[in-house]
Design an enzyme around this catalytic site. Structure first.
Site, mmCIF file in Angstrom:
data_model
loop_
_atom_site.group_PDB
_atom_site.id
_atom_site.type_symbol
_atom_site.label_atom_id
_atom_site.label_comp_id
_atom_site.label_asym_id
_atom_site.label_seq_id
_atom_site.Cartn_x
_atom_site.Cartn_y
_atom_site.Cartn_z
ATOM 1 N N GLY A 61 0.706 -1.055 0.270
ATOM 2 C CA GLY A 61 0.058 -0.043 0.058
ATOM 3 C C GLY A 61 0.865 1.021 -0.075
ATOM 4 N N GLY A 101 2.556 3.565 1.514
ATOM 5 C CA GLY A 101 3.125 3.989 2.940
ATOM 6 C C GLY A 101 3.691 5.289 3.085
ATOM 7 N NE ARG A 102 8.699 6.445 0.345
ATOM 8 C CZ ARG A 102 9.996 6.402 -0.017
ATOM 9 N NH1 ARG A 102 10.712 7.470 0.770
ATOM 10 N NH2 ARG A 102 10.796 6.074 -0.756
ATOM 11 C CE LYS A 155 8.601 8.040 -2.920
ATOM 12 N NZ LYS A 155 9.471 7.745 -3.870
ATOM 13 C CG ASP A 212 10.288 7.841 8.130
ATOM 14 O OD1 ASP A 212 9.934 7.596 6.940
ATOM 15 O OD2 ASP A 212 11.470 8.285 8.319
ATOM 16 N NE ARG A 232 5.725 9.261 -6.731
ATOM 17 C CZ ARG A 232 5.517 7.875 -6.040
ATOM 18 N NH1 ARG A 232 4.478 7.374 -5.624
ATOM 19 N NH2 ARG A 232 6.853 7.265 -5.772
ATOM 20 N NE ARG A 262 1.366 2.334 -6.583
ATOM 21 C CZ ARG A 262 2.670 2.795 -6.711
ATOM 22 N NH1 ARG A 262 3.608 1.686 -7.032
ATOM 23 N NH2 ARG A 262 2.943 3.902 -6.163
ATOM 24 C CG ASP A 293 5.052 -3.313 -4.989
ATOM 25 O OD1 ASP A 293 5.649 -4.406 -5.164
ATOM 26 O OD2 ASP A 293 5.381 -2.285 -4.354
ATOM 27 C CG ASP A 334 6.374 3.630 -6.955
ATOM 28 O OD1 ASP A 334 6.174 4.507 -6.844
ATOM 29 O OD2 ASP A 334 6.125 2.446 -6.365
#
Length: 507
Positions: free
Chosen positions: A94, A96-97, A116, A128, A180, A187, A256, A266
């Site tokens: 997922g 995450g940031r 992001k 984090d 972005r 994905r 992903d 990514d």
């Protein structure tokens, strides 16, 4: 501020993905940057959205794109997906940031915007939720560089930074947020997630969403599932062919990290080839070399098979004959092999200035393969060699002064001379008009400048010291990659210290 931007700020934000419901995402505000400042903005990306070049001068924009105060109509959310990482099922992943803000409709269509680095989400796992300035600069510059090269990619609108937010990676770094932009951030892993967890109704819902917005022609096909998979396979093939032709390495081609729209997505441990080495591994976290340069085409095909497996429950008749349904899906992937080979051969012909309709005996393929073998044997700089190739004069002897700039790239003169003689003979059968324009056509597809690691590193070091001028200067150069740069070093061989640079999954 002009009307189009005002409308985008207030009345034109939509959120297609939010219509799917809470099984697909978690809505949350995120955590913005304290004391944010602009690092860089992309005028080309702003133009894509239909925004004026000075959109960023409004104070609310800095706060919005630092994750602090969404604009009216934005609805930040993190999407859930799963995937295979380095060929192994990794389970739930997922955003995450990343936070999906929503989308805007402009003169070039619908585009989603995503932050992001705007803090923890339910999918951060042990992370984090932050991005550091170093990796943000790399993603920002490469997103826009790839677009300028004509390679399908997500875009980058801006970077914001904060000197007061400290983030621990291998060392303590300052935080940043990248904005972005893409028509969709869907994905392969989004589909894998729901099928793997037995949520086939949600897989169907997501598939219908994808077809409705991104593959409408497939809705009327005899089998929409195989038609949509074939579309994704064809787009992926063309994308990877362009990667290979320009010498780009993604570095972490997990499922992903594969776009349903055939976009480069990514940017992490990516790299552009310096000395040509088909086995080069740009990601120092890739200890087995799964994502080495030469393996990218096969990895993409493997990933498509994983997507096909995720779509299997949607196939007609799967309950009564799963094997036949699976075979039909696999058959629809065959377009990948055909399209990749055709696209790569076409791209390499263009790089060598060759016309396809002259190759009646099919000799261009072996000529190109032997050129690449010659580059690999000498670890010749990939970008510089192709750029100098346009200056090769087939009317002159191979050893003539006119051809010295290219010939001097190869220590084994005899090996180069043998190949160059074949190349000269091939060029001499080109149509007269094609031969006359050859150099210009080659320079229009062989970039003078790519985002080499050392160029990015110089910009990063200066930015970390508080000077963002080099990031902005380099962006201006990368916006015109086929033009000889004013600063010759941008197109020169990498310095010796560049050999010590390493990028990894934390980059």
């Amino acid at each position: 501020m002009n009307a189009p931007l005002q409308a985008a700020e207030t009345g034109r934000w939509t959120h297609r993905f939010a219509s799917l419901g809470p099984d697909f995402y978690t809505e949350l505000p995120g955590t913005g940057l304290p004391d944010p400042h602009w690092v860089a903005t992309s005028p080309d990306c702003a133009a894509l959205l239909g925004w004026p070049a000075d959109w960023w001068t409004r104070p609310e924009m800095l706060q919005a794109f630092s994750g602090n105060a969404p604009l009216p109509g934005m609805k930040p959310l993190a999407t859930v997906y799963s995937g295979h990482q380095f060929g192994v099922w990794a389970g739930q992943l997922g955003d995450g940031r990343a936070l999906l803000l929503g989308g805007v409709d402009g003169p070039n269509g619908h585009f989603e915007l995503q932050l992001k680095g705007a803090g923890l989400t339910p999918y951060s796992r042990r992370g984090d939720g932050r991005a550091v300035l170093r990796s943000s600069i790399r993603e920002f510059l490469c997103s826009e560089a790839m677009a300028a090269l004509g390679i399908p990619t997500t875009r980058a609108l801006a970077i914001t930074g904060s000197t007061t937010l400290k983030v621990q990676r291998e060392r303590v770094e300052t935080g940043a947020v990248v904005t972005r932009v893409a028509p969709s951030f869907l994905r392969f892993g989004h589909f894998e997630h729901f099928t793997h967890h037995g949520m086939e109704a949600r897989t169907r819902e997501l598939f219908d969403f994808f077809v409705r917005h991104h593959a409408p022609a497939c809705a009327d096909a005899p089998n929409p599932v195989t038609a949509a998979l074939a579309q994704v396979a064809a787009q992926t093939a063309e994308l990877v062919a362009q990667w290979q032709a320009v010498g780009f390495m993604h570095g972490v081609m997990n499922t992903d990290n594969m776009s349903m729209l055939g976009l480069t997505i990514d940017y992490g441990p990516f790299g552009f080839m310096d000395g040509f080495d088909p086995g080069h591994i740009c990601n120092h976290s890739d200890h087995q070399g799964r994502y080495a340069f030469a393996r990218q085409p096969q990895v993409a095909f493997w990933n498509l098979h994983a997507l096909a497996q995720a779509l299997l429950p949607l196939m007609p008749g799967v309950e009564t004959d799963a094997e036949a349904a699976g075979d039909a899906l696999i058959e629809s992937l065959e377009i990948y092999r055909e399209r990749f080979g055709t696209a790569l051969l076409g791209a390499m012909r263009a790089k060598l200035g060759l016309s396809a309709d002259v190759d009646e005996r099919g000799e261009d393929g072996p000529l190109i393969d032997d050129w690449l073998r010659l580059l690999a044997a000498h670890r010749t700089d990939y970008t510089i060699a192709h750029r100098r190739l346009s200056g090769f004069d087939p009317a002159q002897p191979v050893e003539a002064a006119a051809n010295a700039a290219l010939r001097d790239l190869f220590l084994d003169r005899a090996a180069f001379d043998a190949w160059a003689a074949r190349y000269a003979a091939r060029l001499k059968i080109e149509p007269a008009d094609a031969l006359a324009t050859r150099a210009g056509r080659m320079d229009a597809v062989n970039p003078a400048v790519v985002l080499r690691n050392h160029l990015a590193e110089t910009a990063i070091q200066r930015a970390e010291a508080g000077d963002f001028d080099e990031v902005r200067r380099l962006l201006a150069v990368l916006r015109r990659p086929f033009d000889a740069p004013a600063q010759a070093s941008d197109a020169d061989f990498p310095p010796d210290w560049a050999q010590t640079l390493e990028v990894s999954c934390s980059s």
